[in-house]
Design a protein around this motif. Structure first.
Motif, PDB file in Angstrom:
ATOM      1  N   GLU A 139      50.610  45.934  49.451  1.00  0.00           N
ATOM      2  CA  GLU A 139      49.888  47.071  50.009  1.00  0.00           C
ATOM      3  C   GLU A 139      49.869  48.249  49.027  1.00  0.00           C
ATOM      4  N   ASP A 140      50.981  48.461  48.322  1.00  0.00           N
ATOM      5  CA  ASP A 140      51.017  49.524  47.314  1.00  0.00           C
ATOM      6  C   ASP A 140      50.200  49.141  46.087  1.00  0.00           C
ATOM      7  N   ALA A 141      50.212  47.863  45.729  1.00  0.00           N
ATOM      8  CA  ALA A 141      49.371  47.393  44.626  1.00  0.00           C
ATOM      9  C   ALA A 141      47.894  47.635  44.932  1.00  0.00           C
ATOM     10  N   ALA A 142      47.502  47.471  46.207  1.00  0.00           N
ATOM     11  CA  ALA A 142      46.110  47.705  46.603  1.00  0.00           C
ATOM     12  C   ALA A 142      45.737  49.167  46.441  1.00  0.00           C
ATOM     13  N   TRP A 143      46.666  50.069  46.693  1.00  0.00           N
ATOM     14  CA  TRP A 143      46.397  51.503  46.485  1.00  0.00           C
ATOM     15  C   TRP A 143      46.101  51.775  45.020  1.00  0.00           C
ATOM     16  N   TRP A 144      46.887  51.152  44.124  1.00  0.00           N
ATOM     17  CA  TRP A 144      46.670  51.340  42.693  1.00  0.00           C
ATOM     18  C   TRP A 144      45.368  50.694  42.237  1.00  0.00           C
ATOM     19  N   ALA A 145      44.974  49.624  42.877  1.00  0.00           N
ATOM     20  CA  ALA A 145      43.697  49.003  42.544  1.00  0.00           C
ATOM     21  C   ALA A 145      42.559  49.988  42.761  1.00  0.00           C
ATOM     22  N   ALA A 146      42.607  50.700  43.885  1.00  0.00           N
ATOM     23  CA  ALA A 146      41.575  51.693  44.171  1.00  0.00           C
ATOM     24  C   ALA A 146      41.708  52.906  43.251  1.00  0.00           C
ATOM     25  N   GLU A 147      42.923  53.314  42.978  1.00  0.00           N
ATOM     26  CA  GLU A 147      43.170  54.500  42.150  1.00  0.00           C
ATOM     27  C   GLU A 147      42.711  54.303  40.713  1.00  0.00           C
ATOM     28  N   LEU A 148      42.950  53.126  40.159  1.00  0.00           N
ATOM     29  CA  LEU A 148      42.676  52.883  38.740  1.00  0.00           C
ATOM     30  C   LEU A 148      41.423  52.058  38.498  1.00  0.00           C
ATOM     31  N   GLY A 149      40.836  51.546  39.572  1.00  0.00           N
ATOM     32  CA  GLY A 149      39.633  50.753  39.404  1.00  0.00           C
ATOM     33  C   GLY A 149      39.870  49.426  38.710  1.00  0.00           C
ATOM     34  N   ARG A 150      41.010  48.838  38.959  1.00  0.00           N
ATOM     35  CA  ARG A 150      41.330  47.512  38.420  1.00  0.00           C
ATOM     36  C   ARG A 150      42.073  46.727  39.485  1.00  0.00           C
ATOM     37  N   GLN A 151      42.034  45.432  39.379  1.00  0.00           N
ATOM     38  CA  GLN A 151      42.690  44.588  40.375  1.00  0.00           C
ATOM     39  C   GLN A 151      43.996  44.053  39.808  1.00  0.00           C
ATOM     40  N   ARG A 191      63.043  51.697  41.905  1.00  0.00           N
ATOM     41  CA  ARG A 191      62.781  51.548  40.474  1.00  0.00           C
ATOM     42  C   ARG A 191      62.343  52.902  39.917  1.00  0.00           C
ATOM     43  N   THR A 192      62.838  53.247  38.721  1.00  0.00           N
ATOM     44  CA  THR A 192      62.418  54.454  38.019  1.00  0.00           C
ATOM     45  C   THR A 192      61.439  54.061  36.927  1.00  0.00           C
ATOM     46  N   PRO A 193      60.224  54.599  36.941  1.00  0.00           N
ATOM     47  CA  PRO A 193      59.238  54.196  35.929  1.00  0.00           C
ATOM     48  C   PRO A 193      59.630  54.669  34.537  1.00  0.00           C
ATOM     49  N   CYS A 194      59.237  53.905  33.520  1.00  0.00           N
ATOM     50  CA  CYS A 194      59.597  54.214  32.146  1.00  0.00           C
ATOM     51  C   CYS A 194      58.374  54.080  31.241  1.00  0.00           C
ATOM     52  N   ARG A 195      58.540  54.442  29.982  1.00  0.00           N
ATOM     53  CA  ARG A 195      57.410  54.421  29.060  1.00  0.00           C
ATOM     54  C   ARG A 195      56.921  52.998  28.789  1.00  0.00           C
ATOM     55  N   THR A 196      57.807  52.014  28.947  1.00  0.00           N
ATOM     56  CA  THR A 196      57.371  50.619  28.806  1.00  0.00           C
ATOM     57  C   THR A 196      56.314  50.283  29.861  1.00  0.00           C
ATOM     58  N   PHE A 197      56.533  50.742  31.072  1.00  0.00           N
ATOM     59  CA  PHE A 197      55.585  50.526  32.156  1.00  0.00           C
ATOM     60  C   PHE A 197      54.229  51.152  31.813  1.00  0.00           C
ATOM     61  N   ALA A 198      54.255  52.396  31.343  1.00  0.00           N
ATOM     62  CA  ALA A 198      53.013  53.083  30.983  1.00  0.00           C
ATOM     63  C   ALA A 198      52.317  52.392  29.817  1.00  0.00           C
ATOM     64  N   GLY A 199      53.104  51.928  28.842  1.00  0.00           N
ATOM     65  CA  GLY A 199      52.520  51.251  27.693  1.00  0.00           C
ATOM     66  C   GLY A 199      51.894  49.925  28.066  1.00  0.00           C
ATOM     67  N   PHE A 200      52.555  49.187  28.933  1.00  0.00           N
ATOM     68  CA  PHE A 200      52.040  47.895  29.373  1.00  0.00           C
ATOM     69  C   PHE A 200      50.708  48.046  30.099  1.00  0.00           C
ATOM     70  N   TRP A 201      50.608  49.081  30.907  1.00  0.00           N
ATOM     71  CA  TRP A 201      49.384  49.326  31.656  1.00  0.00           C
ATOM     72  C   TRP A 201      48.309  50.029  30.816  1.00  0.00           C
ATOM     73  N   GLY A 202      48.715  50.654  29.724  1.00  0.00           N
ATOM     74  CA  GLY A 202      47.758  51.406  28.921  1.00  0.00           C
ATOM     75  C   GLY A 202      47.261  52.653  29.620  1.00  0.00           C
ATOM     76  N   VAL A 203      48.123  53.267  30.447  1.00  0.00           N
ATOM     77  CA  VAL A 203      47.790  54.498  31.172  1.00  0.00           C
ATOM     78  C   VAL A 203      48.831  55.547  30.771  1.00  0.00           C
ATOM     79  N   PRO A 204      48.508  56.458  29.844  1.00  0.00           N
ATOM     80  CA  PRO A 204      49.517  57.374  29.299  1.00  0.00           C
ATOM     81  C   PRO A 204      50.239  58.221  30.340  1.00  0.00           C
TER      82      PRO A 204
END
Length: 211
Positions: free
Chosen positions: A68-80, A119-132
């Protein structure tokens, strides 16, 4: 409450300059596994962990994130987002992961898991997604997913029910812990009400309250 596992995901070796540890390798790219997956106190068999200083260990053996949270991000970022793309081992459905009480126990397959911390988000997470600015956006969203420790080893697989079989009375949730340690420090006293919270996090709360 009973939900289910949509997927059980195992980390693959990813080499990138944004990978967090000194070797430049990360296990954040997790892919759905086929069949049953053994669960031990150390985590899922076959799951690659690239930064053992920050991931894995008894209190972070398994990471769950809600579809359900992944679906929110799908709408937020325009990716599935596919299962595993949040770095989660367990992609869940109809499980209130953010509202899970620290210390509550989930019966999944033949294993018994206990919610420990967000979970605490980290720069690896941002780098993997390519969303600074993903760390900032993830923090503001406040749906961090939950780490779990393994109380009983067993096997799990996609489609297994996730049944909450015990819930502590203190009521301190994963979402509260996340907000207390990020944007709402006024919630820090609540962390001391949850004895199941990993001691380093409780000690961090005590230090911040004393300071």
């Amino acid at each position: 409450m009973t939900g289910r596992l949509v997927a059980v995901n195992l980390g693959t070796v990813t080499e990138a300059e944004w990978a967090g540890d000194a070797s430049g390798r990360s296990g954040i790219d997790k892919r759905p596994a086929e069949g049953r997956v053994p669960v031990t106190a150390a985590g899922l068999a076959g799951d690659f962990i690239g930064e053992p200083a920050h991931h894995g260990g008894p209190d972070q053996a398994v990471y769950a994130y809600a579809e359900e949270d992944a679906a929110w991000w799908a709408a937020e970022l325009g990716r599935q987002p596919r299962p595993g793309v949040f770095g989660e081992n367990l992609s869940t459905w109809a499980v209130d992961v953010t509202g899970a009480v620290v210390g509550e126990c989930w019966a999944v397959g033949s294993a018994l898991l206990q919610v420990t911390k967000p979970r605490t988000p980290c720069r690896t997470f941002a780098g993997f997604w390519g969303v600074p600015d993903l760390i900032k956006r993830f923090t503001l969203r406040g749906a961090p997913g939950a780490y779990l420790r393994v109380l009983r080893e067993g096997e799990i697989g996609a489609g297994d029910p996730v049944e909450v079989v015990d819930r502590p009375a203190h009521g301190v949730t994963v979402g509260e812990v996340f907000r207390a340690t990020t944007l709402e420090p006024e919630l820090l006293p609540r962390l001391l009400d949850a004895p199941e919270l990993p001691e380093p996090l409780r000690e961090k709360a005590r230090r911040r309250l004393a300071g």
